[in-house]
Design an enzyme around this catalytic site. Structure first.
Site, PDB file in Angstrom:
ATOM      1  CE  LYS A 184      55.236  32.416  -4.825  1.00  0.00           C
ATOM      2  NZ  LYS A 184      53.928  32.594  -5.472  1.00  0.00           N
TER       3      LYS A 184
ATOM      4  CG  ASP B 153      51.809  33.831  -2.998  1.00  0.00           C
ATOM      5  OD1 ASP B 153      51.241  34.722  -2.350  1.00  0.00           O
ATOM      6  OD2 ASP B 153      52.481  34.051  -4.028  1.00  0.00           O
TER       7      ASP B 153
ATOM      8  CE  LYS C 255      50.829  37.878  -4.038  1.00  0.00           C
ATOM      9  NZ  LYS C 255      51.078  36.637  -4.779  1.00  0.00           N
TER      10      LYS C 255
ATOM     11  CG  ASP D  58      36.449  38.768   1.433  1.00  0.00           C
ATOM     12  OD1 ASP D  58      35.603  39.576   1.863  1.00  0.00           O
ATOM     13  OD2 ASP D  58      36.210  37.954   0.529  1.00  0.00           O
TER      14      ASP D  58
ATOM     15  CB  THR E 237      57.983  42.660  -6.532  1.00  0.00           C
ATOM     16  OG1 THR E 237      57.364  41.426  -6.876  1.00  0.00           O
ATOM     17  CG2 THR E 237      58.542  42.565  -5.131  1.00  0.00           C
TER      18      THR E 237
ATOM     19  NE  ARG F 197      58.090  34.863 -14.306  1.00  0.00           N
ATOM     20  CZ  ARG F 197      57.560  36.065 -14.485  1.00  0.00           C
ATOM     21  NH1 ARG F 197      57.046  36.395 -15.659  1.00  0.00           N
ATOM     22  NH2 ARG F 197      57.535  36.950 -13.507  1.00  0.00           N
TER      23      ARG F 197
HETATM   24  O1  C5P Z   1      58.716  34.039 -11.809  1.00  0.00           O
HETATM   25  P1  C5P Z   1      59.019  35.006 -10.688  1.00  0.00           P
HETATM   26  O2  C5P Z   1      60.382  34.777 -10.046  1.00  0.00           O
HETATM   27  O3  C5P Z   1      58.787  36.446 -11.086  1.00  0.00           O
HETATM   28  O4  C5P Z   1      57.937  34.627  -9.567  1.00  0.00           O
HETATM   29  C1  C5P Z   1      57.714  35.416  -8.426  1.00  0.00           C
HETATM   30  C2  C5P Z   1      56.616  34.803  -7.630  1.00  0.00           C
HETATM   31  O5  C5P Z   1      56.400  35.582  -6.454  1.00  0.00           O
HETATM   32  C3  C5P Z   1      55.268  34.725  -8.341  1.00  0.00           C
HETATM   33  O6  C5P Z   1      54.646  33.511  -7.922  1.00  0.00           O
HETATM   34  C4  C5P Z   1      54.499  35.936  -7.816  1.00  0.00           C
HETATM   35  O7  C5P Z   1      53.109  35.687  -7.771  1.00  0.00           O
HETATM   36  C5  C5P Z   1      55.052  36.058  -6.400  1.00  0.00           C
HETATM   37  N1  C5P Z   1      54.981  37.395  -5.789  1.00  0.00           N
HETATM   38  C6  C5P Z   1      55.581  38.513  -6.346  1.00  0.00           C
HETATM   39  N2  C5P Z   1      55.503  39.727  -5.725  1.00  0.00           N
HETATM   40  C7  C5P Z   1      54.856  39.853  -4.566  1.00  0.00           C
HETATM   41  C8  C5P Z   1      54.240  38.731  -3.981  1.00  0.00           C
HETATM   42  C9  C5P Z   1      54.346  37.504  -4.624  1.00  0.00           C
HETATM   43  O8  C5P Z   1      56.212  38.402  -7.391  1.00  0.00           O
HETATM   44  N3  C5P Z   1      54.847  41.020  -3.923  1.00  0.00           N
END
Ligand code: C5P
Length: 232
Positions: free
Chosen positions: A32, A59, A61, A64, A119, A211
């Site tokens: 991603k 990603d 998002k 607009d 989330t 992460r």
């Molecule tokens: O590091 P982590 O596992 O929290 O990364 C989650 C990834 O998913 C990040 O790139 C974040 O921008 C993305 N994301 C999210 N929640 C959403 C949509 C995308 O955490 N609803």
């Protein structure tokens, strides 16, 4: 529908993401690319990662006016991405325009997902700051249904919502779920989270893991642990 693990490569330079991907010698994870990497490394980064044999979820998002989103999606389709997304908040007209824009490319249309509620957003913040006085679960399901009616392929949602989204929108409607943590890892800023095993049980199609893999002492081992917990 096959299940998969997507690694959120939230790095701020091409060098860092390439160094990270070089660690994977035996597999080609689905990657991603988010705003941080795209804005720092530019659109070429998509092509370079694709050329290395990875599938790419871009990603960005988008949210607009419909005309701007349609034209921007046509550009993203030409980059050869496999999956991309918009905010469902942009309304059905915007999501329909996004599908149209993506379909203008010459090759197979990339999968298009809608972000429902991030989330990191709690029900309390959604109600107090965004003035959406509904249950967060109802908002997520309503946005998912709007996305389905607009011709999208699925949603990005919390793994905890995957089953109810499928009940509402059908089993083929994809659920791509960030907010994944190992039981023995840091939660960070995520709120509505679960483990890879539990996400599998609830019915996610793809988990997005950042992460817990990118900051792990051994990222390849962390990736394999996700695959074995979620897919195998
Ligand atoms: O590091 P982590 O596992 O929290 O990364 C989650 C990834 O998913 C990040 O790139 C974040 O921008 C993305 N994301 C999210 N929640 C959403 C949509 C995308 O955490 N609803």
């Amino acid at each position: 529908m096959g299940k998969g693990v997507i690694i959120a490569c939230d790095f701020d330079s091409k060098q860092k993401v390439m160094d990270f991907l070089d660690l994977f010698t035996d597999e080609k994870p689905f990657v991603k690319i988010g705003m941080e990497l795209f804005y720092s490394a530019g659109p070429e980064i998509v092509k370079e990662i694709k050329e290395r044999g990875h599938k790419v979820f871009l990603d960005l998002k988008l949210c607009d006016i419909p005309n701007t989103v349609r034209k921007s999606m046509a550009v993203l389709a030409r980059l050869g991405v496999d999956m991309c997304n918009v905010h469902a908040f942009g309304t059905k007209a915007m999501m329909e325009a996004a599908v149209e824009g993506l379909s203008e490319g010459n090759s197979k249309r990339p999968l298009l997902l809608a972000v429902t509620q991030l989330t990191s957003t709690s029900e309390e913040r959604m109600q107090n700051e965004l003035l959406i006085n509904e249950k967060i679960d109802d908002v997520v399901l309503h946005y998912a249904q709007n996305a389905s009616y607009s011709g999208l392929d699925g949603v990005v949602c919390s793994p905890l919502e995957a089953r109810s989204v499928k009940e509402k929108c059908g089993n083929k409607f994809l659920t791509v779920t960030p907010g994944i943590r190992f039981t023995d890892g840091d939660v960070g800023d995520q709120i509505r989270i679960t483990t890879p095993e539990k996400a599998k049980e609830i019915g996610s199609d793809y988990i997005v893991v950042g992460r817990p893999i990118t900051s792990a002492h051994d990222p390849v081992a962390a990736y394999r642990r996700c695959v074995s917990d979620f897919v195998d």
